[in-house]
Scaffold this active site. Structure first.
Site, mmCIF file in Angstrom:
data_model
loop_
_atom_site.group_PDB
_atom_site.id
_atom_site.type_symbol
_atom_site.label_atom_id
_atom_site.label_comp_id
_atom_site.label_asym_id
_atom_site.label_seq_id
_atom_site.Cartn_x
_atom_site.Cartn_y
_atom_site.Cartn_z
ATOM 1 N N ARG A 115 0.837 -1.201 0.000
ATOM 2 C CA ARG A 115 0.000 0.000 0.000
ATOM 3 C C ARG A 115 0.873 1.252 0.000
ATOM 4 N NH1 ARG A 115 -1.640 1.962 4.650
ATOM 5 N NH2 ARG A 115 -1.989 -0.101 5.568
ATOM 6 N N TYR A 167 -16.103 16.200 -16.704
ATOM 7 C CA TYR A 167 -16.535 14.807 -16.620
ATOM 8 C C TYR A 167 -17.656 14.650 -15.598
ATOM 9 C CZ TYR A 167 -16.250 9.903 -15.147
ATOM 10 O OH TYR A 167 -16.549 8.619 -14.782
ATOM 11 N N ASP A 241 -6.972 18.493 -15.199
ATOM 12 C CA ASP A 241 -7.272 17.146 -15.688
ATOM 13 C C ASP A 241 -6.861 17.107 -17.159
ATOM 14 O OD1 ASP A 241 -8.436 14.847 -16.772
ATOM 15 O OD2 ASP A 241 -10.129 14.904 -15.391
ATOM 16 N N LYS A 266 -7.800 5.820 -19.752
ATOM 17 C CA LYS A 266 -8.087 6.295 -21.097
ATOM 18 C C LYS A 266 -6.833 6.235 -21.977
ATOM 19 C CE LYS A 266 -12.152 7.250 -19.271
ATOM 20 N NZ LYS A 266 -11.946 7.277 -17.803
#
Length: 457
Positions: A115, A167, A241, A266
């Site tokens: 982690r 988005y 973004d 993406k």
């Protein structure tokens, strides 16, 4: 060194090392060159030709990268075989959740628990930092996980200014999750920078920008927006973004942004087979805060997801060139089609921010939207008639996708906000893939004719 050579040399320095003492001067020269009329005209011609996306030195050399050494960094940055005892050329998938310590609290391998850090994830993060021209990068379980961690830089009582067109998942996160934590968000159209100025409050700590935006492909002037935010308050973090553009075509950090966010699901991954998010940042203090939240909050990707994304990056530069070529071809086809009312693609001269695109971006992805002359019934018929395009959400993969934002990716955006933005039932979003362009055009042409008969013209 004569003046001409100095200009050429300094204009590319920002893409190497921002610690270079000539950086400030070279940035000034670079911005001058990018805004001069002769360079703008040359860039415009390259974009309209659909090729030659290397504008770094004013040259149009087919196959060159948009930023110096981009392809080499995509393949080699963070991938040194010497980091593995086996000298594996392809980074290994390290699935171990925990790592041996030679004495309590001492980790000779540099990792203690996955982690907090993982060898496979480290390869990906180093590579992404190089591609964005950043010092650091962090990987997360999804693009929205990355967005949420950025929002956790704020505390209750503080404020976000965000682009209004963005988005749908980010819109939902801000309105229904982040605001429940006592952090308010104001949605404004940042294509008009006066709106940004008016929206900044004394407690504003984050300016969130999408450019190009999802789904309307609007552009925001990153440099101007960053200057406005930082002049208002040096503590404001400007986040961009960069999902729709990818680091191959746009590097927000060079325009004054503090950090860059990607849904790497993406274009960066590019194969529609992993969900993953990324943040790239230069500021060490911001990086350490994000890294702590990554560790303490646990929104990390699996090593296998990191391996897949790292593999996808190796062809990013090749894929983005073809996405741009196909996307421009389809945008031009649609703009001339009598069944189409409007097309939004930043590479078209008809785009409202076309000039901004020329000086801020190195090229364009395969994203575009268009409005046809029908309504919901015609949209459904069009989308169901497609054979090469797949009716599906997401974007940026090698395959072409089509969707209806108003009832799919942006259905969670309040109806009144969709109306203001112009996200209606005739708006179609295309993620143009890597297929033969003549097949893509034929698919659109056939499906538009099936959905909108000649009697409607």
């Amino acid at each position: 060194m004569n003046t001409l050579k100095l200009f050429k040399y300094c204009s590319i320095l920002p893409y190497f090392n921002t610690a270079n003492p000539l950086y400030s001067t070279s940035q000034t020269i670079k911005r001058y060159l990018h805004t001069s009329k002769n360079i703008m005209a040359a860039k415009r011609q390259r974009v309209e030709n659909g090729n030659g996306v290397n504008f770094v030195n004013g040259d149009d050399t087919s196959g060159d990268s948009t930023f110096p050494h981009f392809a080499t960094d995509a393949i080699h940055a963070g991938q040194d075989p010497k980091r593995w005892k086996s000298l594996a050329v392809t980074p290994l998938i390290c699935m171990s959740s925990t790592f041996a310590q030679d004495k309590p609290g001492n980790c000779p391998g540099g990792f203690d628990y996955s982690r907090g850090g993982n060898p496979t994830r480290a390869c990906l993060e180093e590579c992404v930092a190089a591609l964005e021209g950043a010092k650091y990068a962090l990987a997360f379980g999804s693009g929205l996980a990355a967005t949420q961690v950025v929002c956790q830089l704020l505390k209750a009582g503080e404020h976000i200014v965000t682009m209004d067109d963005l988005y749908g998942g980010t819109n939902r996160l801000f309105r229904r999750i982040i605001e429940n934590l006592g952090i308010t968000a104001t949605f404004v159209d940042m294509t008009n920078l006066e709106n940004l100025k008016k929206a900044i409050q004394p407690n504003t700590k984050l300016v969130w920008i999408e450019t190009p935006t999802n789904p309307l492909l609007k552009l925001v002037d990153i440099q101007a927006a960053s200057d406005i935010a930082h002049n208002a308050n040096q503590d404001i973090v400007v986040a961009v973004d960069n999902t729709f553009s990818s680091p191959y075509f746009q590097r927000p950090l060079t325009f004054g942004a503090d950090l860059v966010v990607h849904s790497a699901t993406k274009y960066i991954n590019g194969h529609s087979d992993v969900v993953i998010g990324l943040v790239a940042v230069d500021n060490e203090e911001i990086y350490k805060r994000l890294q702590f939240t990554q560790f303490a909050g646990g929104a990390v990707p699996s090593p296998f997801d990191c391996f897949l994304c790292n593999r996808g990056i190796k062809t990013l530069h090749v894929r983005m060139r073809q996405h741009m070529k196909n996307g421009l071809a389809l945008a031009r086809f649609l703009e001339k089609n009598p069944r189409v009312r409007s097309v939004s693609h930043p590479g078209l001269p008809s785009h409202p921010q076309y000039e901004l695109a020329l000086r801020q971006m190195k090229g364009y992805s395969g994203m575009l939207t268009f409005k046809h002359i029908g309504d919901l019934e015609e949209s459904e018929k069009f989308l169901q008639s497609l054979k090469v395009f797949t009716l599906a959400e997401s974007l940026g993969g090698f395959e072409s996708l089509a969707e209806l934002p108003g009832v799919m990716t942006h259905a969670s955006v309040p109806e009144e906000q969709r109306k203001v933005l112009g996200i209606d039932n005739s708006l179609i979003r295309l993620s143009v893939g890597l297929e033969d362009v003549e097949d893509l055009i034929a698919d659109l042409d056939k499906s538009l004719k099936a959905a909108i008969p000649d009697t409607m013209l």
